[in-house]
Design an enzyme around this catalytic site. Sequence first.
Site, PDB file in Angstrom:
ATOM      1  N   ALA A   1     -13.161 -11.918   5.901  1.00  0.00           N
ATOM      2  CA  ALA A   1     -13.239 -10.320   5.480  1.00  0.00           C
ATOM      3  C   ALA A   1     -12.986 -10.501   4.055  1.00  0.00           C
ATOM      4  O   ALA A   1     -12.502 -11.340   3.422  1.00  0.00           O
ATOM      5  CB  ALA A   1     -12.259  -9.702   6.226  1.00  0.00           C
TER       6      ALA A   1
ATOM      7  N   HIS B   1      -6.611   1.610   2.662  1.00  0.00           N
ATOM      8  CA  HIS B   1      -7.963   0.742   2.379  1.00  0.00           C
ATOM      9  C   HIS B   1      -8.943   0.768   3.619  1.00  0.00           C
ATOM     10  O   HIS B   1      -8.622   1.479   4.597  1.00  0.00           O
ATOM     11  CB  HIS B   1      -7.144  -0.812   2.264  1.00  0.00           C
TER      12      HIS B   1
ATOM     13  N   GLN C   1     -13.566   1.744  -1.880  1.00  0.00           N
ATOM     14  CA  GLN C   1     -13.690   0.608  -1.663  1.00  0.00           C
ATOM     15  C   GLN C   1     -14.795   0.037  -0.719  1.00  0.00           C
ATOM     16  O   GLN C   1     -15.430   0.931  -0.094  1.00  0.00           O
ATOM     17  CB  GLN C   1     -12.362  -0.015  -0.731  1.00  0.00           C
TER      18      GLN C   1
ATOM     19  N   ARG D   1      -4.076   6.530  -2.393  1.00  0.00           N
ATOM     20  CA  ARG D   1      -2.749   5.833  -2.536  1.00  0.00           C
ATOM     21  C   ARG D   1      -1.982   6.849  -3.101  1.00  0.00           C
ATOM     22  O   ARG D   1      -2.170   7.712  -3.800  1.00  0.00           O
ATOM     23  CB  ARG D   1      -3.124   4.519  -3.254  1.00  0.00           C
TER      24      ARG D   1
ATOM     25  N   TRP E   1       0.793  -1.351  -0.209  1.00  0.00           N
ATOM     26  CA  TRP E   1       0.187   0.003  -0.008  1.00  0.00           C
ATOM     27  C   TRP E   1       0.794   1.324  -0.117  1.00  0.00           C
ATOM     28  O   TRP E   1       1.323   1.548   0.980  1.00  0.00           O
ATOM     29  CB  TRP E   1      -0.973   0.067   1.234  1.00  0.00           C
TER      30      TRP E   1
ATOM     31  N   VAL F   1      -5.279 -11.874   6.980  1.00  0.00           N
ATOM     32  CA  VAL F   1      -6.344 -12.960   6.681  1.00  0.00           C
ATOM     33  C   VAL F   1      -5.308 -14.295   6.552  1.00  0.00           C
ATOM     34  O   VAL F   1      -4.174 -14.259   6.051  1.00  0.00           O
ATOM     35  CB  VAL F   1      -7.097 -12.872   5.246  1.00  0.00           C
TER      36      VAL F   1
END
Length: 346
Positions: free
Chosen positions: A314, A177, A217, A203, A156, A260
């Site tokens: 998620a 994000h 998003q 970004r 990112w 995740v």
Amino acid sequence: MLKKLDEIKSKAILELGSVGGLNSLEDWRVRYLGRKGELTNVLRGLASLSLDERKVIGASANEVKALLEAHLEQKRAALKEHELSMSIELGRIDVTLPGHPLPCGRLHPTTQIVREICAAFVAMGFQVVEGPEVEWDYYNFEALNIPPYHPARDMWATLWIDYETETGERPMLLRTHTSPMQIRVMERTRPPVRVVVPGKVYRYEATDATHESMFYQIEGLAVDENITLADLKGTLYEFARRLFGQERKVRFRCDYFPFVEPGVELAIDCFLCGGRGCRVCNETGWIEIMGAGMVHPNVLKRVGYDPSIYTGFAFGLGVERIIMLKYGIDDIRLFYGNDLRFLRQF
Ligand code: PHE
């Protein structure tokens, strides 16, 4: 002098009754309230009076003045109204002419799709929440299992806020994000959790046809007892078909995101070529539409959820990319370039 004032008042009001048009109304105004009018004369005469007299008569004169002015406005409004209705009656105003058209705005394409996507998840029991665009490093990275200096931060390109602590750290940024809202939501609630989070992200990026420094998003998070990868797949499958058509196929492949485990990438079969390969799907037959995965145990622990009891999934998707796919738009810069020729098409 008080008597004189009273006389002026009655006379003026009486005369006003017989005024029949805007011109004679103006004459009336000049006669009583004008620079050389009767009332003004009285006010001028005040100078030769004693202080006590001046107080009493001055107050009374001002009262009369205010009264006459109020009458004047009332009469003016009544006369105007009357003249308007007369001109309509006489046919001087053609009320059948078309009026001035009122320009009618519309929702921005991004807003439309954000609502459509959120509605799809709301129908499956999710709540919509929003969060801050200026965020702490802690929520954007650290609590998402990305410690300082972790190479995954390079995923990112970050815009940092020019704010330093006493120890020289820069802990504030524009969120890259919507995932920090996973942490904020879990911090303030206990399972079961089912939320979607639409919003702007930023970004540090040179813009081109597929990159913008600001875009939208939508994050999703579900945490509960017994949530498995099968729930993730079922939910996102249902979503993809709602948005892109009932005949859609979906493909899950392994991907990496620090927060995740396992992480996946979700793709749908190309709705343009049906999977044969074309320009939209880059000749692959598949279109990637989001990242997802099972919430990492470290993330759950961080917010005080026991990972031996609770699990969750998620996901995060880029809104403009989805709109571009849906409508065959080939340049992301069109979205926020404020060109009405583009925006009016939606
Ligand atoms: N936040 C990730 C991104 O911006 C997407 C993502 C969200 C991936 C949630 C997995 C789970 O790239």
